[in-house]
Design a protein around this motif. Structure first.
Motif, PDB file in Angstrom:
ATOM      1  N   GLU A 107       0.839  -1.213   0.000  1.00 19.18           N
ATOM      2  CA  GLU A 107       0.000   0.000   0.000  1.00 19.18           C
ATOM      3  C   GLU A 107       0.867   1.253   0.000  1.00 19.18           C
ATOM      4  O   GLU A 107       0.649   2.188  -0.773  1.00 19.18           O
ATOM      5  N   PHE A 108       1.881   1.271   0.846  1.00 22.34           N
ATOM      6  CA  PHE A 108       2.754   2.446   0.970  1.00 22.34           C
ATOM      7  C   PHE A 108       3.514   2.664  -0.344  1.00 22.34           C
ATOM      8  O   PHE A 108       3.644   3.793  -0.822  1.00 22.34           O
ATOM      9  N   ALA A 109       3.999   1.569  -0.924  1.00 23.12           N
ATOM     10  CA  ALA A 109       4.732   1.685  -2.196  1.00 23.12           C
ATOM     11  C   ALA A 109       3.807   2.261  -3.278  1.00 23.12           C
ATOM     12  O   ALA A 109       4.192   3.164  -4.031  1.00 23.12           O
ATOM     13  N   ARG A 110       2.572   1.778  -3.319  1.00 21.33           N
ATOM     14  CA  ARG A 110       1.649   2.256  -4.360  1.00 21.33           C
ATOM     15  C   ARG A 110       1.251   3.714  -4.153  1.00 21.33           C
ATOM     16  O   ARG A 110       1.291   4.515  -5.076  1.00 21.33           O
ATOM     17  N   ASN A 111       0.845   4.030  -2.922  1.00 24.09           N
ATOM     18  CA  ASN A 111       0.178   5.326  -2.715  1.00 24.09           C
ATOM     19  C   ASN A 111       1.085   6.426  -2.180  1.00 24.09           C
ATOM     20  O   ASN A 111       0.738   7.592  -2.302  1.00 24.09           O
ATOM     21  N   LEU A 115       4.901   6.111  -2.491  1.00 23.36           N
ATOM     22  CA  LEU A 115       6.009   6.193  -3.459  1.00 23.36           C
ATOM     23  C   LEU A 115       5.490   6.405  -4.880  1.00 23.36           C
ATOM     24  O   LEU A 115       6.259   6.763  -5.766  1.00 23.36           O
ATOM     25  N   GLY A 116       4.203   6.123  -5.092  1.00 24.06           N
ATOM     26  CA  GLY A 116       3.637   6.300  -6.432  1.00 24.06           C
ATOM     27  C   GLY A 116       3.958   5.151  -7.381  1.00 24.06           C
ATOM     28  O   GLY A 116       3.814   5.296  -8.599  1.00 24.06           O
ATOM     29  N   VAL A 117       4.375   3.998  -6.840  1.00 24.43           N
ATOM     30  CA  VAL A 117       4.629   2.829  -7.683  1.00 24.43           C
ATOM     31  C   VAL A 117       3.305   2.069  -7.802  1.00 24.43           C
ATOM     32  O   VAL A 117       3.028   1.144  -7.040  1.00 24.43           O
ATOM     33  N   LYS A 118       2.486   2.490  -8.741  1.00 28.08           N
ATOM     34  CA  LYS A 118       1.082   2.065  -8.786  1.00 28.08           C
ATOM     35  C   LYS A 118       0.891   0.564  -8.919  1.00 28.08           C
ATOM     36  O   LYS A 118      -0.115   0.012  -8.466  1.00 28.08           O
ATOM     37  N   ASP A 119       1.852  -0.112  -9.597  1.00 25.77           N
ATOM     38  CA  ASP A 119       1.680  -1.560  -9.783  1.00 25.77           C
ATOM     39  C   ASP A 119       2.535  -2.373  -8.805  1.00 25.77           C
ATOM     40  O   ASP A 119       2.786  -3.549  -9.037  1.00 25.77           O
ATOM     41  N   ALA A 120       2.964  -1.751  -7.703  1.00 29.90           N
ATOM     42  CA  ALA A 120       3.717  -2.518  -6.691  1.00 29.90           C
ATOM     43  C   ALA A 120       2.835  -3.670  -6.209  1.00 29.90           C
ATOM     44  O   ALA A 120       1.615  -3.519  -6.067  1.00 29.90           O
ATOM     45  N   ASP A 121       3.447  -4.826  -6.003  1.00 30.54           N
ATOM     46  CA  ASP A 121       2.648  -6.008  -5.636  1.00 30.54           C
ATOM     47  C   ASP A 121       3.552  -7.039  -4.952  1.00 30.54           C
ATOM     48  O   ASP A 121       4.757  -6.814  -4.792  1.00 30.54           O
ATOM     49  N   GLN A 144      14.049   3.224  -0.442  1.00 31.13           N
ATOM     50  CA  GLN A 144      13.022   4.170  -0.938  1.00 31.13           C
ATOM     51  C   GLN A 144      11.880   4.311   0.060  1.00 31.13           C
ATOM     52  O   GLN A 144      11.373   5.396   0.304  1.00 31.13           O
ATOM     53  N   LEU A 145      11.447   3.162   0.607  1.00 37.25           N
ATOM     54  CA  LEU A 145      10.322   3.180   1.549  1.00 37.25           C
ATOM     55  C   LEU A 145      10.701   3.981   2.799  1.00 37.25           C
ATOM     56  O   LEU A 145       9.930   4.807   3.284  1.00 37.25           O
ATOM     57  N   GLU A 146      11.921   3.760   3.281  1.00 33.88           N
ATOM     58  CA  GLU A 146      12.347   4.475   4.494  1.00 33.88           C
ATOM     59  C   GLU A 146      12.492   5.966   4.225  1.00 33.88           C
ATOM     60  O   GLU A 146      12.116   6.786   5.065  1.00 33.88           O
ATOM     61  N   ALA A 147      12.991   6.307   3.053  1.00 34.43           N
ATOM     62  CA  ALA A 147      13.166   7.736   2.730  1.00 34.43           C
ATOM     63  C   ALA A 147      11.810   8.436   2.739  1.00 34.43           C
ATOM     64  O   ALA A 147      11.710   9.629   3.033  1.00 34.43           O
ATOM     65  N   ALA A 148      10.745   7.674   2.446  1.00 32.57           N
ATOM     66  CA  ALA A 148       9.404   8.271   2.414  1.00 32.57           C
ATOM     67  C   ALA A 148       8.672   8.131   3.756  1.00 32.57           C
ATOM     68  O   ALA A 148       7.526   8.562   3.881  1.00 32.57           O
ATOM     69  N   GLY A 149       9.314   7.508   4.758  1.00 37.88           N
ATOM     70  CA  GLY A 149       8.730   7.517   6.110  1.00 37.88           C
ATOM     71  C   GLY A 149       8.196   6.196   6.636  1.00 37.88           C
ATOM     72  O   GLY A 149       7.600   6.154   7.705  1.00 37.88           O
ATOM     73  N   LEU A 150       8.397   5.097   5.883  1.00 40.81           N
ATOM     74  CA  LEU A 150       8.001   3.791   6.424  1.00 40.81           C
ATOM     75  C   LEU A 150       9.273   3.135   6.956  1.00 40.81           C
ATOM     76  O   LEU A 150      10.147   2.722   6.186  1.00 40.81           O
TER      77      LEU A 150
END
Ligand SMILES: NC(=O)CC[C@H](N)C(=O)O
Length: 337
Positions: A128-132, A134-140, A211-217
């Motif tokens: 969810e965090f990656a998609r919404n 980070l904007g990686v819409k097709d993260a799965d 990337q996830l950590e840089a955005a706060g997760l």
């Protein structure tokens, strides 16, 4: 033994302050895994002095397609999520309902509703965090979409895909805490590591972690190699989220009556808006060993002595104000050791 059980049953029956938890699962396959989660919630509620109101939400009905196929169920399921004080996504396998779980994690993150994710519940939080964010819409996850170009969750590399029987990472493993100021360290009252039980085949893709950590997760717990992610939390600032934590392990497996799992307790306290006073009370220096001995309280004899129950709004008493012997208090002991 009997007296101890009676005290716990009395305390359970006397709890009045409600806390409403939405558990997002797949209920046609009600498994033992869910039963352990329910018991862990009960143990945490008892320690927090709160009365559990559990709403079972079928994840599939949170998905947009359900609006067409079953509008009434879609509506009631979302109403249950919106009414909840806390949202819990427990462990699970297989892709049915996964998109609904991802939407529930998004709702909890964006609306600052306490969220506890367990195993699959951590994996969906990361997707969810990656998609919404980070904007990686097709993260799965490659579990649900083997060909995904942006895997946020991947099959564990040292496990063979060809031998499904023995491929699960199981049992007690060490999680090394990455910061003494994370919520997990505060709740466990540990600075270095915690040991919890596991049951999974997939894990967070370590390549996506920076990337996830840089955005706060924040990955506040990792295995001993530092390569396998064990616990995530939303960075306290600027998220201002009251409680957003998820673990790859299953904290419910080690929860017992009188010894609630720290993550479950934190989740329930945050859902009841009592987490801050609890953490402050824990941070207060304890009286010196030379001060006057305190007479054991009912909480001490229940094994709840680590909890400052008055500070978190619990009565700390074992008096039975309400009718004793309810089905709920009986259920508390079934299957627990
Ligand atoms: N127990 C679980 O939630 C497992 C999560 C996921 N299906 C995995 O195998 O990794």
């Amino acid at each position: 033994m009997h007296g101890w059980k009676t005290q716990i049953a009395d305390r359970w029956d006397s709890l009045k302050d409600p806390v409403k938890i939405a558990m997002i699962g797949k209920y046609t396959a009600l498994s033992d895994a869910y039963l352990s989660v329910i018991k862990a919630l009960q143990h945490a509620c008892m320690a927090a002095g709160m009365k559990l109101q559990l709403d079972w939400v079928e994840a599939q009905y949170l998905e947009p397609e359900a609006k067409e196929t079953d509008a009434a169920k879609y509506e009631t399921s979302w109403q249950q999520v919106r009414a909840a004080d806390g949202v819990l996504v427990p462990g699970g396998f297989g892709n049915r309902g996964v998109e609904g779980k991802i939407l529930a994690a998004q709702y909890a993150r964006e609306h600052k509703v306490p969220y506890l994710g367990i195993c699959l519940g951590m994996q969906v939080a990361v997707i969810e965090f990656a998609r919404n964010v980070l904007g990686v819409k097709d993260a799965d996850s490659t579990e649900f979409n083997p060909g995904t170009p942006n895997p946020a969750v991947v099959f564990m590399p040292e496990i063979s895909t060809k031998h499904m029987g023995g491929t699960m990472r199981l049992g007690g493993r060490r999680t090394v805490l990455q910061s003494i100021s994370c919520l997990t360290a505060k709740l466990y009252q540990k600075e270095q590591y915690i040991d919890e039980r596991h049951r999974h085949r997939y894990e967070v893709n370590p390549e996506m972690v920076p990337q996830l950590e840089a955005a706060g997760l924040m990955f506040v717990g990792k295995d001993e190699t530092g390569e396998r992610m064990e616990v995530v939390e939303l960075q306290e600032n600027p998220s201002g989220h009251p409680f957003y934590a998820a673990a790859q392990f299953h904290p419910e497996f080690k929860s017992r009556p009188g010894r609630a799992s720290p993550l479950f307790l934190g989740f329930i306290l945050a859902s009841g808006k009592r987490l801050n006073s609890y953490l402050t009370s824990r941070a207060t220096p304890q009286p010196s060993p030379h001060s006057t001995p305190v007479k054991p309280s009912p909480a001490t004899s229940l094994g709840l002595e680590g909890l400052n129950l008055s500070a978190i709004g619990g009565s700390g008493s074992s008096s039975s104000g309400a009718a004793a012997g309810s089905g709920a208090s009986q259920a508390l002991f079934k299957g627990s050791s």
